[in-house]
Design an enzyme around this catalytic site. Structure first.
Site, PDB file in Angstrom:
ATOM      1  N   GLU A   1      37.828  45.746  22.519  1.00 56.52           N
ATOM      2  CA  GLU A   1      37.841  46.367  21.207  1.00 56.52           C
ATOM      3  C   GLU A   1      36.522  47.087  20.910  1.00 56.52           C
ATOM      4  OE1 GLU A   1      40.665  42.936  21.300  1.00 56.52           O
ATOM      5  OE2 GLU A   1      38.573  43.235  21.857  1.00 56.52           O
TER       6      GLU A   1
ATOM      7  N   PRO B   1      35.891  39.950  37.777  1.00 50.99           N
ATOM      8  CA  PRO B   1      36.536  39.041  36.817  1.00 50.99           C
ATOM      9  C   PRO B   1      36.216  39.431  35.377  1.00 50.99           C
ATOM     10  CG  PRO B   1      35.455  37.812  38.575  1.00 50.99           C
ATOM     11  CD  PRO B   1      34.992  39.227  38.692  1.00 50.99           C
ATOM     12  N   ARG B   2      37.169  39.187  34.501  1.00 47.41           N
ATOM     13  CA  ARG B   2      36.986  39.569  33.097  1.00 47.41           C
ATOM     14  C   ARG B   2      35.914  38.727  32.424  1.00 47.41           C
ATOM     15  NH1 ARG B   2      38.849  42.493  29.093  1.00 47.41           N
ATOM     16  NH2 ARG B   2      39.109  41.660  26.985  1.00 47.41           N
TER      17      ARG B   2
ATOM     18  N   MET C   1      27.816  42.795  33.958  1.00 48.46           N
ATOM     19  CA  MET C   1      28.457  43.168  32.704  1.00 48.46           C
ATOM     20  C   MET C   1      28.109  44.616  32.362  1.00 48.46           C
ATOM     21  SD  MET C   1      30.234  40.624  31.593  1.00 48.46           S
ATOM     22  CE  MET C   1      30.486  41.137  29.886  1.00 48.46           C
ATOM     23  N   GLY C   2      29.039  45.300  31.717  1.00 46.74           N
ATOM     24  CA  GLY C   2      28.784  46.644  31.226  1.00 46.74           C
ATOM     25  C   GLY C   2      28.766  47.715  32.283  1.00 46.74           C
ATOM     26  N   GLU C   3      29.334  47.435  33.471  1.00 49.98           N
ATOM     27  CA  GLU C   3      29.302  48.410  34.560  1.00 49.98           C
ATOM     28  C   GLU C   3      30.688  48.771  35.072  1.00 49.98           C
ATOM     29  OE1 GLU C   3      24.896  47.207  36.386  1.00 49.98           O
ATOM     30  OE2 GLU C   3      26.695  46.707  37.530  1.00 49.98           O
TER      31      GLU C   3
ATOM     32  N   ASN D   1      43.108  47.606  29.947  1.00 50.48           N
ATOM     33  CA  ASN D   1      43.109  49.035  29.656  1.00 50.48           C
ATOM     34  C   ASN D   1      43.187  49.876  30.934  1.00 50.48           C
ATOM     35  OD1 ASN D   1      42.686  51.583  28.647  1.00 50.48           O
ATOM     36  ND2 ASN D   1      40.631  51.198  27.872  1.00 50.48           N
TER      37      ASN D   1
ATOM     38  N   GLU E   1      41.073  53.960  31.021  1.00 47.50           N
ATOM     39  CA  GLU E   1      39.720  54.274  31.475  1.00 47.50           C
ATOM     40  C   GLU E   1      39.693  54.776  32.922  1.00 47.50           C
ATOM     41  OE1 GLU E   1      37.349  50.857  30.597  1.00 47.50           O
ATOM     42  OE2 GLU E   1      37.130  51.385  28.484  1.00 47.50           O
TER      43      GLU E   1
END
Length: 417
Positions: free
Chosen positions: A61, A263-264, A304-306, A330, A333
């Site tokens: 989100e 992994p999420r 994270m964030g990549e 999603n 993307e």
């Protein structure tokens, strides 16, 4: 009122379980103990009041809110920005994306006095709830403080509609107190109206408006350089249970592309690496900062964030959360940068986007880990089909842009400015 009073009482009764849950999650992810008081309506130290408040519960989100926040800032450039989350990963994502321009906080749990304290501390000009964040006490607190509150990028599955209808006496009054609702699709609008939503407009999905950060392409090129010429399948945002299905099928392949597993949830990085090794596969981690060895079977995306960087390094992308009955993640993307997409049978979280991507040739559906391996091999052996899927993905992602501006127009219209 009686139903909301009972709901509030239930929150009080469940408080020991809520605290236990946070401490349990903190065993694997210590960040769950950070900013503890904010979760319970304490320790508010607002830097500014009267700003635009956007609530985005977690990472998905928060990223979906990026183009909307950009459009809101363009429309109200002088308003402070407050962004709230419910998860540590969502908060970390917000800090990385907006830390220099926004105040980042946890939204308190839905205790009446906690959400009233939040509204009194920040006094937002208006609030924006992303997707399906329906908290009766929060909505009532906004209404009582005369704070316009909008539910945007709103979606509601048939399963969720049935669940909300069981508590209609609680949910319908809350829906009626929202200033307006921006639904993703006509089907979402119909379901939202059925549970009490009013003043609903279909504005589309802000996820189509997302522009990948340029630095992610640069990082992705670096990843590809570390990997070398091997073809790459990125399995993005995988969930517990899925990795085993993928790895069991993957180890049966004789000539393997590089499998990049992301992994999420970061607290599962170590467990997924161990699982891959237990399957007899050679594993490396992104965090080791080394070139990927030719004999490596699995490269673990333990960062994270990549995610967009992994997509840029990919030849194919599988969307996690879809092999298990979890609704998927999603797929817009990777399609937006021309990566052919594979999805599993469970896609209710992105039903409209998946339907359009499949119909347009941008995505391909698989029904198991074994079927995923079969279709990956088929695609890698058919460059023309890969190229056609890539072009279809670019076309699909461009055709449905514009939701963010439509939402801003809706908000401005209801505010009269």
């Amino acid at each position: 009122m009686i139903w909301r009073a009972l709901y509030s009482l239930l929150w009080w009764l469940l408080t020991p379980l809520v605290r236990y849950y946070l401490k349990k999650r903190a065993r694997k992810s210590p960040a769950y103990l950070d900013h503890w008081d904010e979760r319970f309506g304490k320790a508010f130290y607002p830097q500014q009041q009267g700003g635009i408040w956007v609530h985005a519960v977690s990472v998905g989100e928060t990223r979906a809110a990026m183009p909307l926040i950009r459009a809101l800032r363009q429309r109200w450039p002088d308003a402070p920005l407050l962004i709230t989350q419910m998860t540590p990963t969502g908060r970390a994502c917000a800090e990385a994306l907006y830390g220099r321009e926004a105040e980042i906080r946890y939204l308190p749990y839905d205790y009446p006095q906690a959400v009233r304290a939040f509204m009194a501390a920040y006094r937002p000009r208006f609030g924006v709830l992303m997707e399906t964040e329906l908290w009766p006490n929060l909505i009532a607190a906004a209404h009582d403080s005369q704070t316009p509150l909008f539910l945007v990028n709103a979606r509601l599955s048939e399963k969720s509609r049935r669940g909300y209808r069981r508590v209609a006496a609680l949910i319908r009054p809350a829906m009626a107190q929202l200033t307006a609702i921006a639904a993703q699709t006509p089907a979402d609008a119909e379901r939202l109206a059925d549970i009490g939503g009013r003043d609903i407009e279909v504005c589309g999905n802000t996820k189509y408006d997302f522009d990948p950060p340029a630095e992610q392409a640069v990082l992705g090129a670096g990843f590809k350089a570390r990997i070398g010429p091997r073809p790459v399948l990125v399995c993005a945002s995988t969930r517990e249970g899925e990795e085993n299905l993928i790895l069991q099928a993957w180890r049966e392949m004789t000539e393997r592309p590089l499998l990049v597993l992301v992994p999420r949830h970061p607290e599962r990085f170590s467990a997924v690496a161990a699982l891959a090794r237990s399957c007899g596969l050679v594993v490396q981690c992104r965090s080791d900062e080394l070139a990927v060895a030719p004999e490596t079977d699995v490269w673990l995306g333990d960062s994270m964030g990549e995610m967009f960087a992994y997509y840029h390094a990919a030849d194919l992308v599988f969307i996690g959360g879809s092999l298990m009955p979890l609704g998927g993640q999603n797929l817009i993307e990777p399609a937006s940068i021309g990566r052919p997409v594979l999805i599993g049978p469970s896609s209710y979280n992105f039903a409209d986007a998946c339907s359009k991507a499949l119909a347009g040739g941008a995505a391909l559906q698989v029904d198991s880990g074994t079927d995923l391996v079969v279709k990956v091999n088929e695609l890698l052996a058919d460059p023309e089909r890969m190229s056609a899927m890539s072009a279809a993905g670019l076309r699909f992602s461009q055709e449905h842009r514009g939701a963010s501006q439509r939402i801003v127009q809706l908000i401005a219209g209801r505010l009269g400015n």
